[in-house]
Write a protein that holds these residues in place. Structure first.
Motif, PDB file in Angstrom:
ATOM      1  N   GLY A 125       8.483 -17.333 -28.276  1.00 46.00           N
ATOM      2  CA  GLY A 125       8.019 -17.585 -26.482  1.00 46.00           C
ATOM      3  C   GLY A 125       8.234 -16.331 -26.184  1.00 46.00           C
ATOM      4  N   LEU A 126       9.148 -15.974 -25.561  1.00 43.78           N
ATOM      5  CA  LEU A 126       9.191 -14.491 -24.692  1.00 43.78           C
ATOM      6  C   LEU A 126       9.619 -13.784 -25.316  1.00 43.78           C
ATOM      7  CD1 LEU A 126      10.734 -16.016 -21.731  1.00 43.78           C
ATOM      8  CD2 LEU A 126       8.791 -16.145 -21.608  1.00 43.78           C
ATOM      9  N   PHE A 127      10.253 -13.364 -26.606  1.00 39.74           N
ATOM     10  CA  PHE A 127      10.066 -12.339 -27.649  1.00 39.74           C
ATOM     11  C   PHE A 127       8.898 -11.893 -27.843  1.00 39.74           C
ATOM     12  CE2 PHE A 127      12.102 -11.606 -31.423  1.00 39.74           C
ATOM     13  CZ  PHE A 127      12.019  -9.629 -30.567  1.00 39.74           C
ATOM     14  N   HIS A 128       7.694 -11.502 -27.441  1.00 38.18           N
ATOM     15  CA  HIS A 128       6.726 -11.178 -27.779  1.00 38.18           C
ATOM     16  C   HIS A 128       6.498 -10.080 -26.711  1.00 38.18           C
ATOM     17  CE1 HIS A 128       2.116 -12.109 -26.264  1.00 38.18           C
ATOM     18  NE2 HIS A 128       1.969 -12.157 -27.972  1.00 38.18           N
ATOM     19  N   TYR A 129       4.850  -9.806 -26.843  1.00 33.63           N
ATOM     20  CA  TYR A 129       4.385  -8.092 -26.151  1.00 33.63           C
ATOM     21  C   TYR A 129       4.615  -7.814 -25.141  1.00 33.63           C
ATOM     22  CZ  TYR A 129       2.923  -7.328 -31.486  1.00 33.63           C
ATOM     23  OH  TYR A 129       3.447  -7.589 -32.216  1.00 33.63           O
ATOM     24  N   VAL A 156       8.993  -5.675 -31.401  1.00 30.31           N
ATOM     25  CA  VAL A 156       7.880  -4.940 -29.783  1.00 30.31           C
ATOM     26  C   VAL A 156       9.409  -5.214 -29.453  1.00 30.31           C
ATOM     27  CG1 VAL A 156       9.187  -8.096 -29.395  1.00 30.31           C
ATOM     28  CG2 VAL A 156       7.255  -6.837 -28.527  1.00 30.31           C
ATOM     29  N   GLN A 157       8.566  -4.463 -28.090  1.00 26.34           N
ATOM     30  CA  GLN A 157       9.708  -4.047 -26.920  1.00 26.34           C
ATOM     31  C   GLN A 157      10.883  -3.366 -27.117  1.00 26.34           C
ATOM     32  OE1 GLN A 157       9.381  -6.273 -23.218  1.00 26.34           O
ATOM     33  NE2 GLN A 157       7.573  -7.300 -23.697  1.00 26.34           N
ATOM     34  N   GLY A 158      11.479  -2.790 -27.843  1.00 29.29           N
ATOM     35  CA  GLY A 158      12.003  -1.477 -28.296  1.00 29.29           C
ATOM     36  C   GLY A 158      12.958  -2.265 -29.180  1.00 29.29           C
ATOM     37  N   VAL A 159      12.847  -3.864 -29.593  1.00 26.34           N
ATOM     38  CA  VAL A 159      13.889  -4.080 -30.402  1.00 26.34           C
ATOM     39  C   VAL A 159      12.726  -3.885 -32.165  1.00 26.34           C
ATOM     40  CG1 VAL A 159      14.623  -6.104 -30.651  1.00 26.34           C
ATOM     41  CG2 VAL A 159      14.174  -6.433 -29.345  1.00 26.34           C
ATOM     42  N   TYR A 160      14.202  -3.337 -32.208  1.00 23.03           N
ATOM     43  CA  TYR A 160      13.475  -2.423 -33.655  1.00 23.03           C
ATOM     44  C   TYR A 160      14.522  -3.505 -35.320  1.00 23.03           C
ATOM     45  CZ  TYR A 160      10.571   0.066 -31.353  1.00 23.03           C
ATOM     46  OH  TYR A 160       9.332   0.657 -30.090  1.00 23.03           O
ATOM     47  N   LYS A 161      13.943  -3.689 -36.564  1.00 19.97           N
ATOM     48  CA  LYS A 161      15.080  -3.247 -37.731  1.00 19.97           C
ATOM     49  C   LYS A 161      15.676  -2.100 -37.850  1.00 19.97           C
ATOM     50  CE  LYS A 161      12.507  -6.434 -40.064  1.00 19.97           C
ATOM     51  NZ  LYS A 161      11.721  -7.229 -40.855  1.00 19.97           N
ATOM     52  N   GLY A 176      25.894 -21.342 -35.367  1.00 19.07           N
ATOM     53  CA  GLY A 176      26.164 -21.256 -34.611  1.00 19.07           C
ATOM     54  C   GLY A 176      26.274 -19.343 -34.375  1.00 19.07           C
ATOM     55  N   ASP A 177      27.198 -18.561 -34.252  1.00 24.22           N
ATOM     56  CA  ASP A 177      26.940 -17.469 -34.165  1.00 24.22           C
ATOM     57  C   ASP A 177      25.671 -17.224 -33.902  1.00 24.22           C
ATOM     58  OD1 ASP A 177      29.386 -17.469 -34.633  1.00 24.22           O
ATOM     59  OD2 ASP A 177      30.156 -15.824 -35.999  1.00 24.22           O
ATOM     60  N   SER A 178      25.514 -15.804 -32.740  1.00 19.70           N
ATOM     61  CA  SER A 178      24.248 -15.183 -32.005  1.00 19.70           C
ATOM     62  C   SER A 178      24.591 -14.051 -31.338  1.00 19.70           C
ATOM     63  CB  SER A 178      23.309 -16.332 -31.553  1.00 19.70           C
ATOM     64  OG  SER A 178      23.672 -15.815 -30.245  1.00 19.70           O
ATOM     65  N   PHE A 179      23.075 -13.061 -31.591  1.00 16.65           N
ATOM     66  CA  PHE A 179      23.510 -11.919 -30.630  1.00 16.65           C
ATOM     67  C   PHE A 179      22.102 -11.812 -29.908  1.00 16.65           C
ATOM     68  CE2 PHE A 179      22.269 -10.345 -34.732  1.00 16.65           C
ATOM     69  CZ  PHE A 179      21.286  -9.679 -34.070  1.00 16.65           C
ATOM     70  N   PRO A 180      22.061 -11.601 -28.692  1.00 16.76           N
ATOM     71  CA  PRO A 180      20.726 -10.992 -27.779  1.00 16.76           C
ATOM     72  C   PRO A 180      19.847 -10.006 -27.922  1.00 16.76           C
ATOM     73  CG  PRO A 180      22.875 -10.082 -26.629  1.00 16.76           C
ATOM     74  CD  PRO A 180      23.284 -10.473 -28.118  1.00 16.76           C
ATOM     75  N   LEU A 181      18.860 -10.316 -28.637  1.00 22.26           N
ATOM     76  CA  LEU A 181      17.467  -9.756 -28.351  1.00 22.26           C
ATOM     77  C   LEU A 181      17.188  -9.004 -26.970  1.00 22.26           C
ATOM     78  CD1 LEU A 181      15.690 -12.016 -31.045  1.00 22.26           C
ATOM     79  CD2 LEU A 181      17.498  -9.692 -31.429  1.00 22.26           C
ATOM     80  N   THR A 182      17.563  -7.353 -26.922  1.00 22.23           N
ATOM     81  CA  THR A 182      17.298  -7.195 -25.449  1.00 22.23           C
ATOM     82  C   THR A 182      16.762  -5.730 -25.677  1.00 22.23           C
ATOM     83  OG1 THR A 182      20.000  -7.144 -25.532  1.00 22.23           O
ATOM     84  CG2 THR A 182      18.342  -5.684 -23.750  1.00 22.23           C
ATOM     85  N   ALA A 183      15.516  -5.934 -24.539  1.00 23.57           N
ATOM     86  CA  ALA A 183      14.143  -5.359 -24.776  1.00 23.57           C
ATOM     87  C   ALA A 183      14.676  -3.786 -24.056  1.00 23.57           C
ATOM     88  CB  ALA A 183      13.150  -6.066 -24.065  1.00 23.57           C
ATOM     89  N   LEU A 189      14.737 -10.526 -24.499  1.00 21.36           N
ATOM     90  CA  LEU A 189      14.105 -11.862 -25.273  1.00 21.36           C
ATOM     91  C   LEU A 189      14.192 -13.049 -25.534  1.00 21.36           C
ATOM     92  CD1 LEU A 189      11.078  -9.097 -25.126  1.00 21.36           C
ATOM     93  CD2 LEU A 189      11.783 -10.564 -23.046  1.00 21.36           C
ATOM     94  N   GLY A 190      15.315 -12.918 -25.925  1.00 20.99           N
ATOM     95  CA  GLY A 190      15.320 -13.712 -27.245  1.00 20.99           C
ATOM     96  C   GLY A 190      16.864 -13.693 -27.622  1.00 20.99           C
ATOM     97  N   LYS A 191      17.315 -14.137 -29.035  1.00 20.09           N
ATOM     98  CA  LYS A 191      18.962 -13.941 -29.766  1.00 20.09           C
ATOM     99  C   LYS A 191      17.855 -14.493 -30.962  1.00 20.09           C
ATOM    100  CE  LYS A 191      22.823 -15.154 -26.407  1.00 20.09           C
ATOM    101  NZ  LYS A 191      23.361 -16.079 -26.090  1.00 20.09           N
ATOM    102  N   ALA A 192      18.811 -13.684 -31.807  1.00 21.56           N
ATOM    103  CA  ALA A 192      19.324 -13.996 -33.346  1.00 21.56           C
ATOM    104  C   ALA A 192      20.537 -14.840 -33.355  1.00 21.56           C
ATOM    105  CB  ALA A 192      19.234 -12.388 -34.176  1.00 21.56           C
TER     106      ALA A 192
END
Length: 256
Positions: A125-129, A156-161, A176-183, A189-192
């Motif tokens: 969704g929002l986790f996109h170019y 994308v947007q500074g999020v890398y492996k 249920g555990d997650s962490f944010p995907l921060t541009a 922009l999302g969460k893992a």
């Protein structure tokens, strides 16, 4: 009339994405979304397209509706379609959305009482170019709450492996555990999400439309019997089964 050159098409699609992006709602809009146990949510949808291996034009467009919270199949629609728009990275929605919308329109016409209250999309969704992936596109055009769930990280947007990303994944202890995907801009922009105790490999959840990120993550986890949320998993399974039955000589490929 001949198709416009790729660069012209990209510019046209960028303008369309920017226009539609303004219509995305990134917050909860439904009463059931604000309930701790999603009280009032009864129908969840899942969509996917499956291709015969080696053919990137003909596909099975799949819509499935499941009951909630039991996650039993209430409705399925498998339709062979021919994609006409070219594949250009970052613009997948222009190839796929028309056929997913048609499936929702058929449901609205034939069994409107089964229209989903939320749709899970196999993609971002929002986790996109340009912060407008397939789940946003489908959400805005259908008017339905949508959640994007990708199986692989879109870098994308500074999020890398990176090593840091891998260490964050390793730190996810339970389902249920997650962490944010921060541009790079600082925007989340999302969460893992570790979606299941049994799977250490996360899925990547982002807002499509008419839902907040925290609610999208919580709902995704509640719909997971396995790693992939059940609406998407069922859409994938049913579309591949359709291809196996109708095209038995073809290789439908393997999805993880």
């Amino acid at each position: 009339m001949s198709a416009p050159p790729a660069e012209d098409l990209v510019r046209q699609w960028e303008r369309e994405q920017a226009r539609l992006r303004q219509q995305v709602v990134e917050e909860d809009t439904e009463d059931w979304q604000r309930s701790p146990d999603f009280s009032g949510l009864e129908r969840v949808g899942g969509v996917d397209l499956s291709f015969i291996k080696g053919d990137d034009v003909n596909a099975c467009a799949q819509l499935v509706i499941l009951s909630y919270p039991d996650l039993e199949v209430l409705y399925e629609d498998s339709q062979m379609v021919t994609l006409t728009a070219p594949y250009i990275a970052g613009f997948l929605a222009f190839r796929e959305t028309p056929f997913l919308l048609e499936a929702l329109e058929r449901l609205q016409e034939n069994q409107p009482t089964l229209l989903p209250q939320v749709v899970f999309v196999d993609g971002n969704g929002l986790f996109h170019y340009r912060e407008f992936g397939l789940a946003c596109h489908l959400g805005v055009l259908s008017g339905l709450p949508c959640v994007g769930v990708a199986k692989n990280l879109l870098q994308v947007q500074g999020v890398y492996k990176s090593e840091e990303h891998q260490s964050q994944i390793a730190a996810l202890q339970r389902g249920g555990d997650s962490f944010p995907l921060t541009a790079a801009s600082g925007k989340v922009l999302g969460k893992a999400l570790r979606s299941s105790d049994r799977s250490s490999k996360p899925v990547y959840v982002s807002v499509g439309h008419k839902i907040s990120l925290d609610t999208a993550v919580r709902l995704t986890h509640s719909c997971c019997r396995y790693r992939v949320p059940e609406p998407i998993r069922q859409a994938d399974c049913l579309s591949r089964e359709y291809l196996r039955i109708h095209f038995p000589a073809a290789d439908t490929g393997i999805k993880e």
